[in-house]
Design a protein around this motif. Structure first.
Motif, short mmCIF file in Angstrom:
data_model
loop_
_atom_site.label_atom_id
_atom_site.label_comp_id
_atom_site.label_asym_id
_atom_site.label_seq_id
_atom_site.Cartn_x
_atom_site.Cartn_y
_atom_site.Cartn_z
N SER A 256 -3.11 -2.60 6.35
CA SER A 256 -4.23 -2.45 5.27
C SER A 256 -4.77 -0.94 5.40
O SER A 256 -5.72 -0.44 4.52
N VAL A 257 -4.30 -0.12 6.22
CA VAL A 257 -4.79 1.33 6.22
C VAL A 257 -3.61 2.29 6.12
O VAL A 257 -4.11 3.47 6.20
N SER A 258 -2.53 2.03 5.49
CA SER A 258 -1.69 3.10 5.57
C SER A 258 -0.56 2.48 4.39
O SER A 258 -0.45 1.51 4.11
N ASP A 259 -0.18 3.57 3.62
CA ASP A 259 0.68 3.28 2.43
C ASP A 259 2.18 2.95 3.16
O ASP A 259 3.04 2.42 2.28
N HIS A 260 2.59 3.12 4.47
CA HIS A 260 3.71 2.90 5.13
C HIS A 260 3.64 1.50 5.85
O HIS A 260 2.49 1.20 6.24
N SER A 261 4.69 0.80 5.93
CA SER A 261 4.48 -0.37 6.47
C SER A 261 4.79 -0.06 8.06
O SER A 261 5.91 0.61 8.25
N GLN A 342 -4.13 -11.86 6.59
CA GLN A 342 -2.98 -11.04 6.76
C GLN A 342 -2.05 -11.67 6.09
O GLN A 342 -0.84 -10.85 5.28
N LYS A 343 -1.59 -13.00 6.07
CA LYS A 343 -0.47 -13.42 5.47
C LYS A 343 -0.69 -13.29 3.97
O LYS A 343 0.30 -13.00 3.13
N ARG A 344 -1.87 -13.49 3.38
CA ARG A 344 -2.15 -13.30 1.98
C ARG A 344 -2.04 -11.91 1.35
O ARG A 344 -1.28 -11.81 0.35
N PHE A 345 -2.48 -11.09 2.35
CA PHE A 345 -2.22 -9.68 2.11
C PHE A 345 -0.54 -9.24 2.15
O PHE A 345 -0.07 -8.37 1.22
N GLU A 360 -6.07 -7.12 -6.67
CA GLU A 360 -6.17 -8.16 -5.58
C GLU A 360 -5.68 -7.65 -4.46
O GLU A 360 -5.99 -7.89 -3.29
N LEU A 361 -4.70 -6.62 -4.25
CA LEU A 361 -4.39 -5.87 -3.19
C LEU A 361 -5.59 -5.10 -2.40
O LEU A 361 -5.78 -5.09 -1.21
N LYS A 362 -6.40 -4.41 -3.40
CA LYS A 362 -7.48 -3.49 -3.00
C LYS A 362 -8.62 -4.71 -2.09
O LYS A 362 -9.13 -4.49 -1.27
#
Length: 422
Positions: A256-261, A342-345, A360-362
């Motif tokens: 939730s804090v980075s654009d990379h996984s 976390q799973k929903r994210f 919804e992502l935000k």
């Protein structure tokens, strides 16, 4: 640049590429890495804020990581040393950022033998002792140049590093490139770029390890509300390495804090220990809600009306029962709620981009960070460490401290104003 717990070495030229070279101090271990679950955490971009540090600690705890790669840390040496200690990593290599960009770190726990060979702002090359029956193998963290005009230099470096060792080889990182149209969504990469990457992979004799989780590892939010998604991060290995670790699995995690996984590589199958059922305890996070006081007052009145012996005991029992019921309804166990959000994210990130999905992502990202804060509050209360600072989060150390006090946290009686025990 700093190599922690290692001896520095001279600089040398690598086919025209200037690199800092250092031979690591060999660590004698009680157990070999081959006997433990081995995982690698990769890429949390920017560690200069507490949200990112908290997310990193969460991943390390959940995945039981023993070696951690961090890229684009955008942090100085002192701050990265603090992060190393927070993450319970005993040893490591820290390359500070250059201004507000770059920076990397390779961290590992006690019980792992690592010898760093070379490093730069775009790679760390190391040897890992797999112990009896496995021996040494070659580990490299790699970062492809984000500038397409200089991408060819990255592939030249990758090819050169391939020839520095004949050991089984694993390379993992953000290569800033894809191998085909199936690894992109919303972008249009030139075919020649992808062809050059594939040629470098084949030259090095590497095989993609595949992945479990979301398809893409990088998301870019456009101003028009659309998204560009690509699989820029991956793990690849030589056939010899794959034969040694046939059960290795790469997981694409969510952040939730980075654009990379983040990437987590498990070398052997994880074994989870069953947790004992928890007893009742009052949680400090409940005090943030006015409803908590209402539940206690109502339960106390019920206890006074239904008392058949000790009024205090009856009131306390009612409070325990009502608070537990309220906690299950309102919070549904913080750890479980964190997992659910976390799973929903993760599910939202898998959906086709649209303005509705972006909103919804935000929203889900904010909700996840709020629950992570509540979870940290819960463990902070139980740890009862006077020196615990607000930026310290949910780590295995504080879990252990909280659990160690379990037997001391019971109340056997209360003395009233008349010095009578109840």
């Amino acid at each position: 640049m700093e190599l922690i717990e290692t001896k520095g070495g001279p600089k040398r030229k690598c086919d025209g590429i200037s690199e800092n070279t250092c031979m690591g101090k060999k660590l004698r271990l009680l157990s070999s890495s081959a006997e433990n679950n081995e995982s690698y955490k990769l890429e949390l971009s920017g560690l200069g804020n507490l949200w990112s540090v908290k997310a990193l600690e969460k991943v390390i705890n959940n995945e039981d990581l023993i070696i951690v790669f961090l890229m684009e840390t955008k942090s100085n040496r002192e701050w990265m040393n603090n992060i190393k200690d927070k993450c319970n990593m005993k040893h490591g290599l820290i390359v500070p950022s250059e201004g507000k960009s770059g920076g990397l770190a390779l961290l590992w726990k006690e019980g792992v033998t690592v010898e760093v060979q070379t490093y730069s702002q775009s790679h760390v090359d190391a040897l890992v002792d797999g112990g009896a029956g496995i021996g040494w193998w070659h580990l490299m963290r790699f970062y492809g140049n984000p500038d397409t005009a200089e991408r060819s230099e990255s592939w030249a470096k990758l090819k050169h590093l391939k020839g520095t060792s004949t050991l089984p080889w694993l390379t993992i990182g953000d290569f800033n490139e894809i191998t085909g149209a199936s690894e992109e969504g919303g972008s249009d990469r030139p075919r020649q770029q992808m062809k050059n990457f594939i040629e470098a992979i084949n030259y090095c004799g590497l095989r993609d390890l595949g992945f479990i989780g979301p398809k893409f590892t990088w998301i870019y939010q456009c101003e028009d509300g659309m998204q560009i998604q690509e699989r820029l991060d991956r793990a690849m290995a030589t056939p010899r390495w794959i034969n040694i670790f046939p059960k290795a699995k790469l997981f694409h995690l969510t952040s939730s804090v980075s654009d990379h996984s983040p990437l987590a590589l498990q070398m052997v199958q994880k074994q989870r220990n069953k947790k004992a059922r928890k007893t009742f305890r009052f949680e400090a996070m409940w005090l943030r809600y006015q409803r908590c006081e209402e539940v206690v007052k109502k339960a106390w009145e019920e206890g006074k009306l239904t008392s058949s012996g000790s009024m205090l005991g009856s009131c306390l029992e009612k409070c325990w029962a009502r608070l537990e019921a309220w906690n299950k309804t309102e919070f549904a166990h913080v750890g479980r709620r964190v997992s659910e959000v976390q799973k929903r994210f993760e599910w939202v990130k898998l959906q086709p981009p649209s303005s509705k999905i972006n909103q919804e992502l935000k929203r889900t990202r904010v909700e996840l960070n709020c629950w992570l804060d509540k979870e940290a509050d819960m463990w902070r209360q139980q740890s009862r460490l006077n020196w615990l600072q607000s930026r310290d989060r949910n780590t295995s150390f504080f879990h252990a401290k909280a659990s160690a006090r379990h037997k001391k946290n019971s109340i056997e009686g209360i003395m009233d104003a008349n010095e009578a025990w109840h």
